[in-house]
Structures are given as C-alpha cells and as structure tokens.
Design a protein around this motif. Structure first.
Motif, short mmCIF file in Angstrom:
data_model
loop_
_atom_site.label_atom_id
_atom_site.label_comp_id
_atom_site.label_asym_id
_atom_site.label_seq_id
_atom_site.Cartn_x
_atom_site.Cartn_y
_atom_site.Cartn_z
N LEU A 19 19.18 -19.84 -37.53
CA LEU A 19 19.23 -18.93 -36.46
C LEU A 19 18.01 -18.45 -36.11
O LEU A 19 17.00 -17.98 -36.72
CB LEU A 19 20.05 -17.68 -37.10
N ALA A 20 17.35 -19.02 -35.12
CA ALA A 20 16.02 -18.65 -34.42
C ALA A 20 15.84 -17.05 -33.88
O ALA A 20 14.80 -16.56 -34.18
CB ALA A 20 15.72 -19.67 -33.69
N LEU A 21 16.81 -16.70 -33.24
CA LEU A 21 16.80 -15.81 -32.58
C LEU A 21 18.29 -14.88 -32.72
O LEU A 21 19.29 -15.35 -32.32
CB LEU A 21 16.59 -15.94 -30.96
N ALA A 22 18.13 -13.51 -33.13
CA ALA A 22 19.21 -12.88 -33.82
C ALA A 22 19.78 -12.04 -32.36
O ALA A 22 18.91 -12.28 -31.30
CB ALA A 22 18.91 -11.82 -34.79
N PRO A 23 20.82 -11.42 -32.31
CA PRO A 23 21.22 -10.87 -31.13
C PRO A 23 20.21 -9.85 -30.59
O PRO A 23 19.64 -8.88 -31.12
CB PRO A 23 22.53 -10.07 -31.55
N LEU A 24 19.98 -10.08 -29.22
CA LEU A 24 18.72 -9.54 -28.55
C LEU A 24 19.19 -8.83 -27.33
O LEU A 24 19.93 -9.31 -26.56
CB LEU A 24 17.62 -10.43 -28.17
N ASP A 25 19.17 -7.35 -27.27
CA ASP A 25 19.68 -6.83 -26.08
C ASP A 25 18.34 -6.00 -25.52
O ASP A 25 17.85 -5.06 -26.19
CB ASP A 25 20.69 -5.72 -26.56
N HIS A 26 18.11 -6.07 -24.20
CA HIS A 26 16.86 -5.64 -23.98
C HIS A 26 16.82 -5.96 -22.24
O HIS A 26 17.51 -7.04 -21.63
CB HIS A 26 15.42 -6.51 -24.46
#
Length: 247
Positions: A19-26
């Motif tokens: 997993l390179a990028l965890a859940p991202l909210d932006h």
C-alpha cells in the motif's frame, strides 16, 4: 479544482501487495500553488501520477473540475526528457503538432512560451547545448504548450545547483502569477516548499497519509525579503519538525 475521496494506491510486488498511498481525502482550490513534502517512498510522486492518469487508483476517486475542455494537466518530471534531436522550439511545439494545431498558431504559442520561460535566443539550440536549468525551462514550456489548467511538477529542480534552483524558483513563481495555473510541486526541500507554496501538504511515511496541511500567508511578490521574514523561518521550522516526526 482537484478533489480526492478515499484515494488509495497499491502496487503488486513479488506476489504480494504494498500500500503506497493510504485513503486520501483532500481538496485543492483553483489557482493554488501546492507544495508536497514527505519522506522518500511516501507516495508523493504516486499522487501526482494518479492525478495525471499515468497510474490507476486502487480505490477512491479523483475529480478534476477544471471548467475547461483542454487536456487537464501538464507534467514536468525530474529529468527534462526532451527529444535530443529536436531544437528547443520543436520540443515545445511537439505536443501542439501531435494535436494538429495549425503551424502559424503553434509558432505564436511557442514564441510566447519561450519568452515566458526566459529562453529567448535559444530557440534553435539542441538540448545538449543547454544547461540543466535551461533544459528544465524548456520542459516547463512544453508542459504549458497546450495551456493545461493544472501543472504537476515532480522534483523538477533536484538535479541543478543551488543558485540555479533559486533562480528557477523565482521564475516559477512569476509564471504561476502570470498564468494563474494550479500547480502541484513535489519537493524534498522544506525551504523550497515554504517559499513557493500557497499551501503545503505534509505526507507521512508509507503508506502515505496526509499528515498536515499548512496555508502559507507570506506576501507576494516573494524574494530575498521573504527569506528574511520571521514568518518564513517559523514555517520552515515547523515543516522540519513535521519531517523529523515522520522518520
């Protein structure tokens, strides 16, 4: 302009998954200059590649609300990746030629971009005849050639010397203010991030998470006075502390 919701990215490796990028909210507003910092391997470049459509997300969504029918993004990589057999002029015009833009219109656009990035007089030079900084200027002009609303930049100045880097920083700010583009810049330099950004995103170690976001209120135009501003030094100190805490 850019909204991510639950955005994730995993890579298959040796039969497993990382997993390179965890859940991202932006949400990134139109016209922002966003600097992105974080430790190596935290997904900074992956985030840009997902926005550009160069990688497919493993989960979540990305929305690009550009209000334009134009190609949404231009991308400037660490290496200028110019075509070595083409001149500066022809490298910049290459995306226009492939899009079928009329020759006279393409010439007008290229001339304006050459002036914008400060390469007047080097239109007919080959990449091997240019310094590293000049090659990156040409790469920026090429990325802007079809007027994308968003400019993505993945450590574009990492290979040039400090004085050239500072000059290119000032040139990039000038281009941003003149064009009104939304710019996302990945950098390992907290000083560069603070100097350039209207916003700084700080990422955590892999899997990359958005640890903190700073709104940068340093006044424009920025220059040597900015680097003497106590507010600038305070921001750099806070970013350094954030980076130490992510190690």
């Amino acid at each position: 302009m850019i909204t991510t919701s639950g955005l994730t990215k995993s890579f298959d490796l040796d039969g497993g998954s990382i997993l390179a990028l965890a859940p991202l909210d932006h949400r990134i507003e139109k016209g922002a200059f966003v600097s992105i910092v974080g430790p190596s391997g935290c997904g900074k470049s992956t985030f840009l590649r997902l926005i550009a459509g160069l990688e497919d997300a493993s989960g979540g969504t990305i929305e690009l609300d550009t209000g334009s029918a134009k190609r949404p993004v231009g991308f400037v990589f660490q290496d200028a990746v110019l075509l070595p057999w083409k001149t500066v002029r022809d490298n910049i015009r290459f995306p226009l030629d492939t899009a079928g833009v009329r020759r006279d219109e393409g010439n007008r656009i290229v001339s304006e971009l050459i002036e914008l990035v400060g390469l007047s007089g080097f239109e007919d030079a080959l990449p091997k005849q240019l310094s590293g900084g000049m090659r990156q200027r040409a790469a920026i002009a090429r990325a802007l050639s079809d007027d994308p609303p968003i400019l993505l930049m993945d450590e574009p100045f990492s290979a040039v010397d400090l004085l050239t880097r500072e000059t290119l920083n000032d040139e990039l700010l000038r281009i941003w203010q003149r064009t009104g583009k939304t710019i996302l810049l990945v950098t390992h330099s907290v000083e560069e991030a603070a100097y350039l950004g209207s916003e700084v995103m700080v990422m955590s170690p892999r899997p990359g998470r958005l640890k903190k976001t700073y709104t940068v209120d340093l006044p424009h135009p920025r220059g040597e006075a900015t680097k003497l501003d106590p507010a600038y030094h305070q921001l750099v100190a806070e970013l350094r502390q954030d980076m130490r805490e992510t190690e």
